[in-house]
Design a protein around this motif. Structure first.
Motif, PDB file in Angstrom:
ATOM      1  N   GLU A  31       0.817  -1.209   0.000  1.00 21.89           N
ATOM      2  CA  GLU A  31       0.000   0.000   0.000  1.00 21.89           C
ATOM      3  C   GLU A  31       0.850   1.257   0.000  1.00 21.89           C
ATOM      4  OE1 GLU A  31      -3.102  -0.034   2.902  1.00 21.89           O
ATOM      5  OE2 GLU A  31      -3.490  -2.162   2.570  1.00 21.89           O
ATOM      6  N   ALA A  32       1.791   1.318   0.893  1.00 24.22           N
ATOM      7  CA  ALA A  32       2.659   2.498   0.985  1.00 24.22           C
ATOM      8  C   ALA A  32       4.101   2.045   0.838  1.00 24.22           C
ATOM      9  CB  ALA A  32       2.466   3.191   2.330  1.00 24.22           C
ATOM     10  N   GLY A  33       4.884   2.894   0.276  1.00 25.60           N
ATOM     11  CA  GLY A  33       6.306   2.596   0.153  1.00 25.60           C
ATOM     12  C   GLY A  33       6.588   1.455  -0.798  1.00 25.60           C
ATOM     13  N   GLY A  34       7.804   0.977  -0.726  1.00 23.23           N
ATOM     14  CA  GLY A  34       8.235  -0.098  -1.597  1.00 23.23           C
ATOM     15  C   GLY A  34       9.323  -0.910  -0.932  1.00 23.23           C
ATOM     16  N   THR A  35      10.004  -1.690  -1.729  1.00 24.54           N
ATOM     17  CA  THR A  35      11.071  -2.554  -1.238  1.00 24.54           C
ATOM     18  C   THR A  35      12.407  -2.038  -1.756  1.00 24.54           C
ATOM     19  OG1 THR A  35       9.577  -4.452  -1.207  1.00 24.54           O
ATOM     20  CG2 THR A  35      11.949  -4.922  -1.223  1.00 24.54           C
ATOM     21  N   ILE A  36      13.355  -1.946  -0.859  1.00 23.92           N
ATOM     22  CA  ILE A  36      14.722  -1.551  -1.192  1.00 23.92           C
ATOM     23  C   ILE A  36      15.576  -2.810  -1.069  1.00 23.92           C
ATOM     24  CG2 ILE A  36      16.704  -0.109  -0.584  1.00 23.92           C
ATOM     25  CD1 ILE A  36      14.206   1.494  -1.525  1.00 23.92           C
ATOM     26  N   SER A  37      16.419  -3.053  -2.086  1.00 23.12           N
ATOM     27  CA  SER A  37      17.324  -4.200  -2.027  1.00 23.12           C
ATOM     28  C   SER A  37      18.644  -3.824  -2.681  1.00 23.12           C
ATOM     29  CB  SER A  37      16.716  -5.416  -2.734  1.00 23.12           C
ATOM     30  OG  SER A  37      16.527  -5.148  -4.103  1.00 23.12           O
ATOM     31  N   GLY A  38      19.665  -4.550  -2.303  1.00 25.20           N
ATOM     32  CA  GLY A  38      20.978  -4.298  -2.877  1.00 25.20           C
ATOM     33  C   GLY A  38      21.990  -5.286  -2.347  1.00 25.20           C
ATOM     34  N   TYR A  39      23.210  -5.137  -2.815  1.00 25.17           N
ATOM     35  CA  TYR A  39      24.317  -5.946  -2.338  1.00 25.17           C
ATOM     36  C   TYR A  39      25.234  -5.061  -1.518  1.00 25.17           C
ATOM     37  CZ  TYR A  39      23.086 -10.026  -5.030  1.00 25.17           C
ATOM     38  OH  TYR A  39      22.440 -11.137  -5.509  1.00 25.17           O
ATOM     39  N   ALA A  40      25.432  -5.433  -0.262  1.00 29.48           N
ATOM     40  CA  ALA A  40      26.322  -4.688   0.625  1.00 29.48           C
ATOM     41  C   ALA A  40      27.771  -5.078   0.395  1.00 29.48           C
ATOM     42  CB  ALA A  40      25.937  -4.926   2.079  1.00 29.48           C
ATOM     43  N   ALA A  41      28.006  -6.275  -0.137  1.00 31.61           N
ATOM     44  CA  ALA A  41      29.360  -6.764  -0.418  1.00 31.61           C
ATOM     45  C   ALA A  41      29.294  -7.717  -1.597  1.00 31.61           C
ATOM     46  CB  ALA A  41      29.927  -7.485   0.802  1.00 31.61           C
ATOM     47  N   LEU A 102      26.706 -10.479  -0.456  1.00 32.69           N
ATOM     48  CA  LEU A 102      25.791 -10.296   0.671  1.00 32.69           C
ATOM     49  C   LEU A 102      24.649  -9.398   0.216  1.00 32.69           C
ATOM     50  CD1 LEU A 102      25.040 -10.562   3.693  1.00 32.69           C
ATOM     51  CD2 LEU A 102      26.431  -8.504   4.074  1.00 32.69           C
ATOM     52  N   ARG A 103      23.445  -9.951   0.164  1.00 33.74           N
ATOM     53  CA  ARG A 103      22.272  -9.227  -0.311  1.00 33.74           C
ATOM     54  C   ARG A 103      21.410  -8.829   0.891  1.00 33.74           C
ATOM     55  NH1 ARG A 103      17.105  -9.598  -2.039  1.00 33.74           N
ATOM     56  NH2 ARG A 103      16.613  -8.621  -4.045  1.00 33.74           N
ATOM     57  N   TYR A 104      20.824  -7.641   0.795  1.00 35.88           N
ATOM     58  CA  TYR A 104      19.892  -7.187   1.823  1.00 35.88           C
ATOM     59  C   TYR A 104      18.604  -6.708   1.174  1.00 35.88           C
ATOM     60  CZ  TYR A 104      21.277  -2.361   0.705  1.00 35.88           C
ATOM     61  OH  TYR A 104      21.516  -1.170   0.068  1.00 35.88           O
ATOM     62  N   GLU A 105      17.534  -6.723   1.985  1.00 33.91           N
ATOM     63  CA  GLU A 105      16.232  -6.279   1.490  1.00 33.91           C
ATOM     64  C   GLU A 105      15.371  -5.838   2.669  1.00 33.91           C
ATOM     65  OE1 GLU A 105      14.113  -8.695  -1.555  1.00 33.91           O
ATOM     66  OE2 GLU A 105      12.522  -8.775  -0.040  1.00 33.91           O
TER      67      GLU A 105
END
Length: 168
Positions: A31-41, A102-105
């Motif tokens: 409903e609000a916002g979204g998902t942020i993801s990326g690789y920290a390493a 290393l992935r984060y979400e």
């Protein structure tokens, strides 16, 4: 930097920046916002740390994060503890280790700075990631001719403090 000083790094908390992409995604049902993801390493990527005689090359081996994925890790903006975005202990931060790194979400929390960051990631203004850590196991390959080419190979982390979308 001497060999002794380089080897002493393992006792200190360190940070690294990854040029890998940080993504914003709006998923069905959010409903609000979204998902942020990326690789920290990123694994198996040579990274030049510093320059001159105290600089060195660093490589993170696959599997180095396996012992710390269950740590109480925070997602922070620019490593700022006043800008908490998510946390593993709260179940709002997901960490994983795959063939890339290393992935984060996390889902954007309903706080103003997180919404501002989400918009800056969507626009491409914030596009890098970083992580704070303490090394557990490492080995060095010394280059006697050019100390800036000494290579640090990290095989295990002792702790993972945070993952962070970062401006720089």
């Amino acid at each position: 930097m001497s060999k002794d000083k380089k080897m002493a790094l393992a006792a200190a908390e360190e940070r690294r920046i990854t040029t890998g992409e940080v993504r914003f995604e709006k998923r069905e049902g959010q409903e609000a916002g979204g998902t942020i993801s990326g690789y920290a390493a990123m694994f198996n990527r040579e990274t030049q740390i510093g320059s001159g005689p105290w600089g060195f090359i660093e490589v993170i081996e696959p599997g180095a994060f396996e012992d710390v994925l269950q740590d109480d890790v925070r997602a922070l903006f620019n490593h700022d503890p006043n800008m908490v975005l998510a946390r593993t202990k709260a179940g709002t931060l997901k960490l994983s280790s795959d063939n890339t790194g290393l992935r984060y979400e996390y889902e954007t929390p309903n706080v103003s700075y997180a919404k501002d960051l989400e918009e800056n990631i969507r626009l491409g203004n914030v596009s890098q990631s970083s992580f704070a850590f303490v090394v557990g196991e490492e080995r060095w390959v010394w280059n006697e001719e050019d100390p800036s080419k000494d290579k640090r190979i990290i095989s295990k982390f002792k702790s993972l403090r945070d993952v962070s979308p970062v401006t720089y």
